[in-house]
Structures are given as C-alpha cells and as structure tokens.
Design a protein around this motif. Sequence first.
Motif, PDB file in Angstrom:
ATOM      1  N   SER A  92       0.847  -1.186   0.000  1.00 33.26           N
ATOM      2  CA  SER A  92       0.000   0.000   0.000  1.00 33.26           C
ATOM      3  C   SER A  92       0.885   1.239   0.000  1.00 33.26           C
ATOM      4  O   SER A  92       2.045   1.190   0.419  1.00 33.26           O
ATOM      5  N   VAL A  93       0.313   2.360  -0.462  1.00 32.96           N
ATOM      6  CA  VAL A  93       1.073   3.609  -0.577  1.00 32.96           C
ATOM      7  C   VAL A  93       0.423   4.680   0.290  1.00 32.96           C
ATOM      8  O   VAL A  93      -0.786   4.910   0.211  1.00 32.96           O
ATOM      9  N   MET A  94       1.218   5.346   1.110  1.00 35.23           N
ATOM     10  CA  MET A  94       0.761   6.460   1.928  1.00 35.23           C
ATOM     11  C   MET A  94       1.418   7.734   1.388  1.00 35.23           C
ATOM     12  O   MET A  94       2.642   7.840   1.374  1.00 35.23           O
ATOM     13  N   VAL A  95       0.605   8.689   0.923  1.00 34.22           N
ATOM     14  CA  VAL A  95       1.121   9.886   0.253  1.00 34.22           C
ATOM     15  C   VAL A  95       1.114  11.073   1.212  1.00 34.22           C
ATOM     16  O   VAL A  95       0.119  11.333   1.894  1.00 34.22           O
ATOM     17  N   CYS A  96       2.234  11.804   1.235  1.00 37.57           N
ATOM     18  CA  CYS A  96       2.380  12.974   2.105  1.00 37.57           C
ATOM     19  C   CYS A  96       2.690  14.204   1.255  1.00 37.57           C
ATOM     20  O   CYS A  96       3.559  14.157   0.385  1.00 37.57           O
ATOM     21  N   ASN A  97       1.998  15.309   1.510  1.00 34.10           N
ATOM     22  CA  ASN A  97       2.194  16.567   0.793  1.00 34.10           C
ATOM     23  C   ASN A  97       3.040  17.498   1.664  1.00 34.10           C
ATOM     24  O   ASN A  97       2.543  18.132   2.588  1.00 34.10           O
ATOM     25  N   THR A  98       4.346  17.589   1.378  1.00 31.21           N
ATOM     26  CA  THR A  98       5.259  18.321   2.262  1.00 31.21           C
ATOM     27  C   THR A  98       5.215  19.824   2.051  1.00 31.21           C
ATOM     28  O   THR A  98       5.665  20.590   2.895  1.00 31.21           O
ATOM     29  N   ASP A  99       4.723  20.271   0.879  1.00 25.90           N
ATOM     30  CA  ASP A  99       4.569  21.702   0.602  1.00 25.90           C
ATOM     31  C   ASP A  99       5.889  22.460   0.690  1.00 25.90           C
ATOM     32  O   ASP A  99       5.929  23.620   1.082  1.00 25.90           O
ATOM     33  N   GLN A 100       7.001  21.791   0.356  1.00 26.58           N
ATOM     34  CA  GLN A 100       8.336  22.393   0.358  1.00 26.58           C
ATOM     35  C   GLN A 100       8.634  23.090   1.683  1.00 26.58           C
ATOM     36  O   GLN A 100       9.292  24.119   1.744  1.00 26.58           O
ATOM     37  N   ASN A 101       8.121  22.525   2.750  1.00 31.95           N
ATOM     38  CA  ASN A 101       8.253  23.144   4.062  1.00 31.95           C
ATOM     39  C   ASN A 101       9.019  22.191   4.977  1.00 31.95           C
ATOM     40  O   ASN A 101       8.578  21.081   5.211  1.00 31.95           O
ATOM     41  N   GLY A 102      10.143  22.645   5.519  1.00 26.36           N
ATOM     42  CA  GLY A 102      10.971  21.766   6.329  1.00 26.36           C
ATOM     43  C   GLY A 102      10.260  21.232   7.551  1.00 26.36           C
ATOM     44  O   GLY A 102      10.408  20.061   7.905  1.00 26.36           O
ATOM     45  N   ILE A 103       9.477  22.075   8.207  1.00 29.49           N
ATOM     46  CA  ILE A 103       8.766  21.638   9.410  1.00 29.49           C
ATOM     47  C   ILE A 103       7.746  20.568   9.059  1.00 29.49           C
ATOM     48  O   ILE A 103       7.617  19.549   9.737  1.00 29.49           O
ATOM     49  N   THR A 105       7.840  18.576   6.491  1.00 30.22           N
ATOM     50  CA  THR A 105       8.564  17.366   6.094  1.00 30.22           C
ATOM     51  C   THR A 105       8.948  16.547   7.318  1.00 30.22           C
ATOM     52  O   THR A 105       8.746  15.329   7.356  1.00 30.22           O
ATOM     53  N   LEU A 106       9.463  17.203   8.334  1.00 31.50           N
ATOM     54  CA  LEU A 106       9.859  16.497   9.550  1.00 31.50           C
ATOM     55  C   LEU A 106       8.646  15.889  10.255  1.00 31.50           C
ATOM     56  O   LEU A 106       8.721  14.780  10.795  1.00 31.50           O
ATOM     57  N   LYS A 107       7.517  16.597  10.227  1.00 33.25           N
ATOM     58  CA  LYS A 107       6.304  16.063  10.845  1.00 33.25           C
ATOM     59  C   LYS A 107       5.822  14.814  10.114  1.00 33.25           C
ATOM     60  O   LYS A 107       5.401  13.833  10.737  1.00 33.25           O
ATOM     61  N   TYR A 108       5.899  14.855   8.779  1.00 35.95           N
ATOM     62  CA  TYR A 108       5.470  13.685   8.008  1.00 35.95           C
ATOM     63  C   TYR A 108       6.425  12.513   8.209  1.00 35.95           C
ATOM     64  O   TYR A 108       5.999  11.355   8.229  1.00 35.95           O
ATOM     65  N   LEU A 109       7.713  12.803   8.339  1.00 36.82           N
ATOM     66  CA  LEU A 109       8.656  11.719   8.616  1.00 36.82           C
ATOM     67  C   LEU A 109       8.330  11.055   9.958  1.00 36.82           C
ATOM     68  O   LEU A 109       8.400   9.825  10.089  1.00 36.82           O
ATOM     69  N   GLN A 110       7.946  11.862  10.937  1.00 35.34           N
ATOM     70  CA  GLN A 110       7.559  11.296  12.228  1.00 35.34           C
ATOM     71  C   GLN A 110       6.291  10.456  12.097  1.00 35.34           C
ATOM     72  O   GLN A 110       6.171   9.379  12.692  1.00 35.34           O
ATOM     73  N   LEU A 111       5.331  10.942  11.284  1.00 37.31           N
ATOM     74  CA  LEU A 111       4.104  10.182  11.057  1.00 37.31           C
ATOM     75  C   LEU A 111       4.414   8.839  10.403  1.00 37.31           C
ATOM     76  O   LEU A 111       3.883   7.796  10.807  1.00 37.31           O
ATOM     77  N   LEU A 112       5.279   8.861   9.393  1.00 37.90           N
ATOM     78  CA  LEU A 112       5.630   7.625   8.702  1.00 37.90           C
ATOM     79  C   LEU A 112       6.373   6.665   9.629  1.00 37.90           C
ATOM     80  O   LEU A 112       6.235   5.451   9.523  1.00 37.90           O
ATOM     81  N   ARG A 113       7.150   7.228  10.545  1.00 38.26           N
ATOM     82  CA  ARG A 113       7.810   6.393  11.554  1.00 38.26           C
ATOM     83  C   ARG A 113       6.759   5.704  12.435  1.00 38.26           C
ATOM     84  O   ARG A 113       6.827   4.494  12.691  1.00 38.26           O
ATOM     85  N   LYS A 128      17.847  17.121   2.823  1.00 39.22           N
ATOM     86  CA  LYS A 128      18.702  17.799   3.792  1.00 39.22           C
ATOM     87  C   LYS A 128      19.229  16.797   4.821  1.00 39.22           C
ATOM     88  O   LYS A 128      18.619  15.760   5.061  1.00 39.22           O
ATOM     89  N   LYS A 129      20.340  17.168   5.448  1.00 37.19           N
ATOM     90  CA  LYS A 129      20.933  16.260   6.433  1.00 37.19           C
ATOM     91  C   LYS A 129      19.975  15.975   7.589  1.00 37.19           C
ATOM     92  O   LYS A 129      19.929  14.853   8.114  1.00 37.19           O
ATOM     93  N   GLU A 130      19.173  16.971   7.967  1.00 40.05           N
ATOM     94  CA  GLU A 130      18.237  16.733   9.067  1.00 40.05           C
ATOM     95  C   GLU A 130      17.184  15.696   8.680  1.00 40.05           C
ATOM     96  O   GLU A 130      16.725  14.917   9.519  1.00 40.05           O
ATOM     97  N   TYR A 131      16.796  15.671   7.393  1.00 33.78           N
ATOM     98  CA  TYR A 131      15.867  14.631   6.933  1.00 33.78           C
ATOM     99  C   TYR A 131      16.573  13.275   6.899  1.00 33.78           C
ATOM    100  O   TYR A 131      16.013  12.265   7.318  1.00 33.78           O
ATOM    101  N   TYR A 132      17.798  13.297   6.372  1.00 32.10           N
ATOM    102  CA  TYR A 132      18.548  12.045   6.263  1.00 32.10           C
ATOM    103  C   TYR A 132      18.781  11.423   7.638  1.00 32.10           C
ATOM    104  O   TYR A 132      18.692  10.206   7.806  1.00 32.10           O
ATOM    105  N   ASP A 133      19.084  12.270   8.624  1.00 29.63           N
ATOM    106  CA  ASP A 133      19.338  11.759   9.970  1.00 29.63           C
ATOM    107  C   ASP A 133      18.106  11.054  10.536  1.00 29.63           C
ATOM    108  O   ASP A 133      18.216  10.012  11.199  1.00 29.63           O
ATOM    109  N   VAL A 134      16.920  11.615  10.261  1.00 34.32           N
ATOM    110  CA  VAL A 134      15.687  10.976  10.715  1.00 34.32           C
ATOM    111  C   VAL A 134      15.498   9.647  10.000  1.00 34.32           C
ATOM    112  O   VAL A 134      15.182   8.619  10.618  1.00 34.32           O
ATOM    113  N   LEU A 135      15.688   9.645   8.687  1.00 34.33           N
ATOM    114  CA  LEU A 135      15.543   8.413   7.908  1.00 34.33           C
ATOM    115  C   LEU A 135      16.529   7.348   8.372  1.00 34.33           C
ATOM    116  O   LEU A 135      16.192   6.171   8.487  1.00 34.33           O
ATOM    117  N   ASP A 136      17.753   7.785   8.652  1.00 34.50           N
ATOM    118  CA  ASP A 136      18.773   6.842   9.100  1.00 34.50           C
ATOM    119  C   ASP A 136      18.381   6.216  10.440  1.00 34.50           C
ATOM    120  O   ASP A 136      18.584   5.019  10.662  1.00 34.50           O
TER     121      ASP A 136
END
Length: 334
Positions: A92-103, A105-113, A128-136
Amino acid sequence: MNPTIKDVALKANVSIATVSRVLNNLTGYSDQTRLKVNRAIQELGYQPNAIARGLINKRTQTIGVMFPDVSSAFSYDLLQGIDKFAHDHNYSVMVCNTDQNGIRTLKYLQLLREKQVDGIIFSSGVLKKEYYDVLDSMNIPVVLVSTQTDFANVPYVKVDDYQAVYDSVSYLISKGHSKIAMISGTEGDPIAGTPRVEGYLKALEDHGLPFESRYLVYGDFSFQDGCTGMETLLEQAPEVTAVFAASDEAAIGALSTVTRLGMNVPGDFSIMGYDDIRMAQMVSPPLTTVRQPLFDIGRIASEKLITMIETGEVVQSAIIAHSIVERQTVRNLT
C-alpha cells in the motif's frame, strides 16, 4: 465469526505456512496450490490481518511517498507509476504533501515512523541532512525521485536535467531560433533549477549565441509563474522568438498569456516545455516538450525501494532517458 488463516488452510488442504507464503507472494508451492488457496480465500471471504502479518514478517507492506505538491500533474504521473508497481506487489502507498516546508517534512517523517512504513520514496526536493538523519534513525530504505544526493546508501531515479535542457535548446536552435528565452524554476535550486539553467546557457554557448540576462526569468515551475514570466519577457525582451520553460505547467502558463494578449503560437512565439505531462497534449496547440517518462520513473523507483525492503541491499541509482516530443508550438524559421 470471521474466517481465519487456519480455516483457509483446512479448506485448501494445505498447511498454514503454505497459505502464508501464498499471501505474501513467496515461493515454494505449485501453481495448482496457489489456485486452491486463492479459491479457498474467495469462498470463505477471508481478509488477511495486516497487523498480524506485520508481526510475523516484521513488515506493514506499506511505503510512504513524499511530494512537495501532491496536486501537480507532475506528481500525479509519478504517483501512478509508484502505485502500480506497489499494488502489483501487495504494498500500500501512503502519500504525504510536504509543501516544500521543512517543518512539515519532519512532521510527516515522524508520522511515517509511527505508521511503521517499510520504506520511503522522497520526491523533487533536497534531502537535507536533518531529513537524512531521521531516515537513518528509522533504519528503513529510501529512494529519491527527480532529485539526487551524495549520501552513499540513498539511490535515486531521475533524468539528466542538464542534458535534457541542453538538447531542448539545441532543438530550438536547429529550428532557426537565435533569440531564445527561458522561464526557469526556482533560482538557486540545486535539483531542477540550476542544472536546467546551466543546460540552457551551455547550449547557447556551444552554438555561438550570446546570453542576454533579460532573456532569463525565474519562477517556481507553476502555471501562474509561467504566466508572470511570459508577461515579463514580453515587456523586457519583445524580440524573443522562442521560449523554453522549465516545466510543462509553466509553458502552458506562457502559452495562455500569449493567447490572452491576442498573439499566436507558434506564429508569433514558439514555446517549449519540460516533462510531457498529460495536459501537454490537451492544450491548443499541443505543446512541444522534452519528455521525462514520469510513470516509468515512478515505477522504477517503486521497484528499487521494494527490492531494498525485501533484500536488505542497496540498489544502484538510475538515470532515465529523455526525448524531444514534437507537437505544434515550435515554428521552423529555417
């Protein structure tokens, strides 16, 4: 009472393990057994429990997809390819609309986690490194689409933006145009902005054409910025005969502006786009553009991500071929 996997196994006269293998598209059974199990599932009306399956195989069979603008035609075509491959492989696919907004993006990464997705496709923005660090820290694979990074374990799928624009501007020059303007994307954008401008500049240089700063205007790849960019060009560079836009949506905006002002395409201005979204062939006249095969790019990205999920190995990045699609918005001056 809802039927269980044990009920399916009894009806199909196979083991519970075999039913589980069929449900998860694993190997180790015959076509005849697969048909028996699927027939039993259909007759019983069995619905697999995704949570229980996740506990067994440590997966949720879900991937996250992050777009800066999920409503754009560009994102839509990519998503069709992503979803097709994922659906065919029981994800299944979960789609997130980040709106080119760093905050956001980080919120959606937390949701996906929290949703425990098995992997993420990250589209069209800088990782960005802050996104990569969360993904890592999530310890799940990620594949980039229409962007790239220097992080060694993050593959990407995209076209060569520089070369695609170089070829497009060279195509306009081959049609006899020497006064060629560009409606670019975001100024300074290292992903799709700067490489496309560099392709434009290099094509002019290699064909002995001078660069005029007033021939280059910036926007954000949108229809509205295509309209605004074309108005600016008409005001400050009316001698221009051809306009290359860094997206089809911007090109369609430019086309709309020229038509609204009572001029003709391609009679008064030639216009060329980038992407080959569906709308490119629906406008009047149909838009000449450089095609990046968005559906295929999405499908390949989905395939790479699911391969990484199921094998635990990092796959190779892929540069996908582009092509010039000739329609009716470029006039031949030769």
